[in-house]
Design a protein around this motif. Structure first.
Motif, PDB file in Angstrom:
ATOM      1  N   THR A  46     -12.576  11.251   0.311  1.00  0.00           N
ATOM      2  CA  THR A  46     -12.292  11.820   1.133  1.00  0.00           C
ATOM      3  C   THR A  46     -12.406  13.609   1.140  1.00  0.00           C
ATOM      4  OG1 THR A  46     -12.049   9.670   1.996  1.00  0.00           O
ATOM      5  CG2 THR A  46     -12.604  11.932   3.726  1.00  0.00           C
ATOM      6  N   GLN A  87      -6.524   8.180  -6.100  1.00  0.00           N
ATOM      7  CA  GLN A  87      -6.621   8.138  -4.672  1.00  0.00           C
ATOM      8  C   GLN A  87      -5.083   8.018  -4.115  1.00  0.00           C
ATOM      9  OE1 GLN A  87      -9.402   5.008  -4.896  1.00  0.00           O
ATOM     10  NE2 GLN A  87     -10.926   6.198  -4.315  1.00  0.00           N
ATOM     11  N   GLN A  88      -4.434   7.140  -4.501  1.00  0.00           N
ATOM     12  CA  GLN A  88      -3.140   6.924  -3.961  1.00  0.00           C
ATOM     13  C   GLN A  88      -2.593   8.538  -3.854  1.00  0.00           C
ATOM     14  OE1 GLN A  88      -1.206   3.949  -6.127  1.00  0.00           O
ATOM     15  NE2 GLN A  88      -2.703   2.567  -5.376  1.00  0.00           N
ATOM     16  N   ARG A  97     -10.844  15.077   4.621  1.00  0.00           N
ATOM     17  CA  ARG A  97      -9.515  15.186   4.706  1.00  0.00           C
ATOM     18  C   ARG A  97      -8.786  16.837   3.739  1.00  0.00           C
ATOM     19  NH1 ARG A  97      -4.323  13.016   2.655  1.00  0.00           N
ATOM     20  NH2 ARG A  97      -2.870  13.679   4.186  1.00  0.00           N
ATOM     21  N   ALA A 113      -3.516   9.914  -1.012  1.00  0.00           N
ATOM     22  CA  ALA A 113      -3.529   9.289   0.643  1.00  0.00           C
ATOM     23  C   ALA A 113      -1.919   9.946   0.796  1.00  0.00           C
ATOM     24  CB  ALA A 113      -3.884   7.750   0.008  1.00  0.00           C
ATOM     25  N   ALA A 140       0.604   4.521   0.496  1.00  0.00           N
ATOM     26  CA  ALA A 140       0.252   5.447   1.795  1.00  0.00           C
ATOM     27  C   ALA A 140       0.896   4.727   3.096  1.00  0.00           C
ATOM     28  CB  ALA A 140      -0.851   5.227   1.969  1.00  0.00           C
ATOM     29  N   LYS A 141       1.156   3.235   3.204  1.00  0.00           N
ATOM     30  CA  LYS A 141       1.538   2.558   4.745  1.00  0.00           C
ATOM     31  C   LYS A 141       3.280   3.118   4.241  1.00  0.00           C
ATOM     32  CE  LYS A 141       1.741  -1.768   6.789  1.00  0.00           C
ATOM     33  NZ  LYS A 141       0.957  -2.979   7.387  1.00  0.00           N
ATOM     34  N   ASP A 148       1.422  -1.036   0.250  1.00  0.00           N
ATOM     35  CA  ASP A 148       0.345  -0.055  -0.194  1.00  0.00           C
ATOM     36  C   ASP A 148       0.857   1.380  -0.066  1.00  0.00           C
ATOM     37  OD1 ASP A 148      -1.713   2.036   0.423  1.00  0.00           O
ATOM     38  OD2 ASP A 148      -2.791   0.950   2.273  1.00  0.00           O
ATOM     39  N   GLU A 164      -8.061   4.857  -9.018  1.00  0.00           N
ATOM     40  CA  GLU A 164      -6.621   4.368  -7.742  1.00  0.00           C
ATOM     41  C   GLU A 164      -5.369   4.887  -7.512  1.00  0.00           C
ATOM     42  OE1 GLU A 164      -5.995   0.807 -10.826  1.00  0.00           O
ATOM     43  OE2 GLU A 164      -7.790   2.065 -10.210  1.00  0.00           O
TER      44      GLU A 164
END
Length: 356
Positions: free
Chosen positions: A287, A261-262, A290, A265, A235-236, A233, A258
């Protein structure tokens, strides 16, 4: 200079998946354009879509049509009314966007956002998209769209000058400060170029997220952290590498939902996101809380207004590893094999070029 021929060899698109090698007239350059003997022309993802008919009727607006918008060559003739300091024999790279020069956006220098881009006969053109390009032995362009390249730069540099300029514009939009951390989503030609320009502009730590063999190229080009999105991931990984803070700036260079979105993130509170990929009309859910509560700034970036000279200089100064981007070349006669290679991404292909 050798005499200018009356006809030339070209790859002519007659319809969906119908490209033919033909002899056609050399482009008209009088009264105010410049004629260039094409040395090299890159095959871009847009060329793939044009050939497949996915962008009709906008691009191309007519058949038969000559594609090709990432080209460079040598000036061989100048129209009698052209206002330019270019000279016969100059080596140039071509910028594809021709401004209408009358709307507010063009006048203020944002000609890539021309308000008359969809108005017939307004003066706006996109070479290789709305008018003929240069999958051919010769190409014609307005003098303002031709940028000199130094003798020290190979023709491959002219091919990727467009992407260097696109990367410069991305950072004009999103800004990059000394020692910023930067994440790039998508290791295509644009992403690999954005990575290199970020490092040249002072990024302290760079991340590249994506998949496939191009991640290895990103590592060779100096990405500090490479993230395989099929296994990790982004973001992780970014949060672990930045102590939970996130990067200062992220650049999305791929297009899928995606990927966008990444890009959001991985960015820190108060950070910036630049979106350069095109999703093809797909809606991208974010989102928004955020974005609001962390004051994330999101910028769109298209085209490369007033960026070619800086992009060319970055290449000329050795900040861009052109050899890792331009990987395969073919003569015009082998266009179909070149396009097949581009689409199949075989043999480590990144940018495939035609050499008329």
């Amino acid at each position: 200079m050798p005499a200018i021929a009356q006809t030339m060899k070209a790859v002519v698109t007659h319809g969906t998946e119908d490209a033919r090698i033909e002899q056609i007239p050399v482009p008209e350059y009088e009264p105010d354009n410049v004629l260039v003997k094409v040395a090299v022309c890159g095959i871009c993802g847009t060329d793939d879509h044009l050939l497949a008919g996915k962008l009709r009727p906008m691009w191309p607006p007519y058949y038969p049509f000559v594609q090709g918008h990432e080209w460079g060559g040598t000036v061989v003739a100048i129209g009698g009314e052209a206002r330019t300091d270019l000279q016969v024999g100059d080596r140039v790279a071509m910028e594809p966007t021709v401004a209408c020069a009358t709307c507010k956006m063009c006048i203020q220098g944002d000609y890539h956002l021309c308000e008359n881009s969809d108005v017939p006969d307004s003066g706006y053109k996109l070479l290789g998209h709305t008018v003929d390009g240069a999958f051919s032995e010769y190409g014609a362009a307005p003098p303002k769209n031709l940028h000199r390249i130094p003798d020290s730069m190979g023709w491959e540099g002219a091919v990727v000058a467009n992407h260097a300029a696109l990367a410069v514009h991305a950072f004009d939009q999103g800004r990059i400060e000394p020692a910023d951390t930067v994440a790039v989503i998508g290791p295509g030609v644009l992403g690999l170029m954005v990575l290199q320009v970020a490092k040249a502009l002072g990024a302290s730590k760079t991340f590249m997220a994506g998949r496939g063999y191009r991640l290895d190229i990103a590592r060779e080009l100096g990405a500090d952290v490479v993230i395989d999105v099929t296994k990790e991931d982004p973001a992780k990984v970014v949060m672990e590498e930045t102590g939970g803070r996130g990067v200062d700036l992220s650049c999305e260079c791929a297009g899928p939902v995606e990927a966008m979105q990444q890009a959001l993130a991985v960015v820190r509170r108060g950070g910036r996101v630049v979106l350069q990929g095109v999703s093809g009309g797909m809606e991208v859910p974010f989102t928004t809380d955020r974005i609001v509560l962390d004051e994330i700034s999101i910028y769109g970036a298209r085209g490369c207004p007033n960026c070619y000279p800086r992009g060319i200089q970055l290449i000329a100064d050795g900040h861009i590893r052109v050899d890792k981007l331009v990987t395969h070349s073919y003569p015009l006669d082998q266009f179909h094999e070149a396009m097949r290679m581009f689409r199949a991404r075989e043999d480590g292909a990144v940018r495939v070029v035609l050499c008329p």
